[in-house]
Enzyme design. Structure first.
Site, PDB file in Angstrom:
ATOM      1  N   GLU A 269       0.830  -1.213   0.000  1.00 13.83           N
ATOM      2  CA  GLU A 269       0.000   0.000   0.000  1.00 13.83           C
ATOM      3  C   GLU A 269       0.865   1.263   0.000  1.00 13.83           C
ATOM      4  O   GLU A 269       0.443   2.310  -0.491  1.00 13.83           O
ATOM      5  CB  GLU A 269      -0.928  -0.030   1.219  1.00 13.83           C
ATOM      6  CG  GLU A 269      -2.159   0.836   1.062  1.00 13.83           C
ATOM      7  CD  GLU A 269      -3.177   0.629   2.185  1.00 13.83           C
ATOM      8  OE1 GLU A 269      -3.116  -0.403   2.886  1.00 13.83           O
ATOM      9  OE2 GLU A 269      -4.031   1.507   2.358  1.00 13.83           O
ATOM     10  N   HIS A 290       8.140 -26.527   1.608  1.00 15.63           N
ATOM     11  CA  HIS A 290       7.594 -27.728   0.963  1.00 15.63           C
ATOM     12  C   HIS A 290       6.620 -27.362  -0.150  1.00 15.63           C
ATOM     13  O   HIS A 290       5.850 -28.199  -0.597  1.00 15.63           O
ATOM     14  CB  HIS A 290       6.943 -28.626   2.016  1.00 15.63           C
ATOM     15  CG  HIS A 290       7.949 -29.092   3.013  1.00 15.63           C
ATOM     16  ND1 HIS A 290       8.594 -30.304   2.915  1.00 15.63           N
ATOM     17  CD2 HIS A 290       8.481 -28.464   4.093  1.00 15.63           C
ATOM     18  CE1 HIS A 290       9.467 -30.414   3.915  1.00 15.63           C
ATOM     19  NE2 HIS A 290       9.403 -29.308   4.641  1.00 15.63           N
ATOM     20  N   LYS A 401     -12.891   1.928  -1.556  1.00 14.70           N
ATOM     21  CA  LYS A 401     -13.820   2.149  -0.435  1.00 14.70           C
ATOM     22  C   LYS A 401     -15.018   2.977  -0.893  1.00 14.70           C
ATOM     23  O   LYS A 401     -16.165   2.681  -0.572  1.00 14.70           O
ATOM     24  CB  LYS A 401     -13.111   2.899   0.697  1.00 14.70           C
ATOM     25  CG  LYS A 401     -12.138   2.090   1.515  1.00 14.70           C
ATOM     26  CD  LYS A 401     -11.563   3.024   2.564  1.00 14.70           C
ATOM     27  CE  LYS A 401     -10.799   2.305   3.631  1.00 14.70           C
ATOM     28  NZ  LYS A 401     -10.362   3.175   4.704  1.00 14.70           N
TER      29      LYS A 401
HETATM   30  O1  PA5 Z   1      -3.340   1.897   5.737  1.00 12.57           O
HETATM   31  C1  PA5 Z   1      -4.439   2.345   5.458  1.00 12.57           C
HETATM   32  O2  PA5 Z   1      -4.660   3.560   5.362  1.00 12.57           O
HETATM   33  C2  PA5 Z   1      -5.625   1.412   5.259  1.00 12.57           C
HETATM   34  O3  PA5 Z   1      -5.251   0.091   5.206  1.00 12.57           O
HETATM   35  C3  PA5 Z   1      -6.631   1.605   6.397  1.00 12.57           C
HETATM   36  O4  PA5 Z   1      -6.006   1.276   7.606  1.00 12.57           O
HETATM   37  C4  PA5 Z   1      -7.863   0.726   6.210  1.00 12.57           C
HETATM   38  O5  PA5 Z   1      -8.448   0.985   4.969  1.00 12.57           O
HETATM   39  C5  PA5 Z   1      -8.889   0.990   7.315  1.00 12.57           C
HETATM   40  O6  PA5 Z   1      -9.225   2.343   7.352  1.00 12.57           O
HETATM   41  P1  PA5 Z   1      -9.932   2.959   8.618  1.00 12.57           P
HETATM   42  O7  PA5 Z   1      -9.007   2.859   9.754  1.00 12.57           O
HETATM   43  O8  PA5 Z   1     -10.232   4.382   8.241  1.00 12.57           O
HETATM   44  O9  PA5 Z   1     -11.185   2.168   8.857  1.00 12.57           O
END
Ligand code: PA5
Length: 426
Positions: A269, A290, A401
């Protein structure tokens, strides 16, 4: 962490990096180190994550969960709001921490049927307070608790940002809350309440995790030859440039399996932007020797294999038998066997010229794990700076999202966004 990148050098690996290239890269590392230090000092967005060992107040977290003595903790969150907490409790050997991240109805139903709801602490985590999976699961959990005659508001703690629907709900029901610190993206928030509440609820020493983070902070030096975090990041970056587009992350400890998942999120990410970024693969030693090892040794030469282990482990002796062909096992321990598997894999990859890096931590305790998490974050930030990508944003994730909410009739997602290729790719 200790980093040994000998098997990623040009003399050892087909895609390996030469000493001279690393020397040249080190000048950039020094400049980036200054950038990172300024970012930390000024608590700039993203860089503020590396200030968390100083900024997180363990006592406030402990106070938020002080009234609970749970048999189980159910974290309701997803991505950066779940993986860090799972990583820490698993690494510390805690039993009883469950996570609802996905919205697979079978999993949610199964878990709610299984958990002792009257003695479960529900830990709802969402920085934005708007994530559909988290809020939907929380509403389902709440209703299940009410149906079981459990006062959900007495058994729920919330970690969220300063505003948003989850904050409103917490205020309305007077729930104990912890903050998601400013300037800290979800996947970099493990050393904050986001990652620490469940461990604190089980009485773990969360201060030691933060002490480990502080040791990681103290280890940041302006040279990859002096700083383990930058050594790992710089070598991963150099190898990616030479074609190692996959980073297989292989801990040799089951308790670190969630860490491989946490790492995969951090790497993907943060760095998967502008047509760049290594694809992280989660694996587990010795199990995946394995299966996947065949590919890592003899498949395409497009990988860095990161091998991780603790120096010390809880160990189990292997009993002797009278069988001659098994005598090599008798008198050894399972830990020794696992270490032999680790070293055999490393040697096997090196013999085939496949680049690999060894990461080692002292043991599976709060301090070592806190330091490891911090150093992997610093490594990731270095790679992002070297690559010139926006490490701390996640537009493709946000797009998904909004699209999901839009399909359910929530939010303002426009169909036109779906065909705006620029929006999707960044
Ligand atoms: O790293 C990130 O920004 C994402 O993985 C968020 O943590 C994830 O989408 C969850 O978002 P939120 O904490 O707003 O629910």
């Amino acid at each position: 962490m200790n980093v040994d990148f000998g098997n990623a050098l040009a003399s050892e690996a087909t895609l390996g990096v030469s000493g001279a290239s690393l020397e040249r890269l080190d000048e950039r590392v020094a400049a980036i180190h200054d950038r990172i230090e300024t970012g930390i000092e000024d608590r700039e967005f993203g860089y503020a994550s590396l200030a968390l060992p100083d900024d997180t107040d363990p006592e406030a977290i402990e106070a938020a969960v002080d009234d609970f003595d749970p048999d189980a903790v159910l974290t309701v969150g997803i991505g950066g709001s779940a993986l860090g907490a799972e990583t820490i409790t698993a690494a510390l050997g805690v039993d009883g921490h469950y996570t609802l991240d996905n919205v697979d109805p079978a999993r949610t139903r199964g878990l709610l049927d299984e958990l002792p709801l009257e003695s479960t602490l529900v830990n709802v985590v969402s920085k934005s307070g708007t994530t559909a999976e988290t809020l939907a699961n929380f509403l389902v959990v709440r209703e299940a608790m009410a149906r079981a005659g459990v006062e959900w508001a007495d058994r729920t703690v919330v970690t969220t940002g300063e505003s948003g629907p989850l904050r409103e709900l917490a205020d309305e029901h007077d729930l104990p809350t912890c903050p998601v610190p400013d300037g800290v993206p979800g996947r970099f928030s493990v050393l904050s309440p986001v990652g620490l509440v469940p461990a604190a609820a089980f009485g773990c020493d969360i201060e030691s995790v933060l002490d480990g983070g502080a040791a990681g902070r103290a280890s940041l030096e302006p040279s990859l030859f002096e700083c383990p975090a930058y050594a790992y990041g710089a070598v991963a970056y150099a190898l990616e440039g030479r074609g190692a587009t996959t980073n297989a992350f292989v801990p040799y400890a089951e308790a670190l399996e969630p860490l491989a998942e946490w790492f995969a999120q951090l790497w993907a990410e943060s760095l998967g932007k502008d047509g760049l970024g290594q694809t992280p693969v989660r694996a587990l030693g010795a199990t995946d020797q394995h299966s996947q090892l065949q590919l890592y040794r003899a498949g395409r030469t497009d990988k860095l294999v990161t091998l991780l282990r603790p120096h010390e482990r809880v160990d189990v002796p292997i009993p002797e038998t009278g069988v001659e062909s098994l005598s090599y096992l008798g008198g050894a321990t399972l830990g020794e066997l696992l270490d032999a598997e680790f070293e055999a894999t490393e040697a096997s990859l090196a013999a085939a010229g496949q680049a690999n890096v060894r990461l080692e931590i002292d043991r599976l305790d709060g301090e070592s794990v806190g330091r490891l998490l911090y150093e992997l974050e610093a490594a990731c930030i270095l790679v992002g700076e070297l690559s010139g990508v926006e490490t701390f944003t996640q537009p493709a994730v946000e797009w998904g999202k909004r699209a999901a909410r839009g399909l359910l009739g929530g939010g303002t997602f426009e169909e036109a966004e779906a065909v705006d290729d620029k929006t999707v790719r960044r």
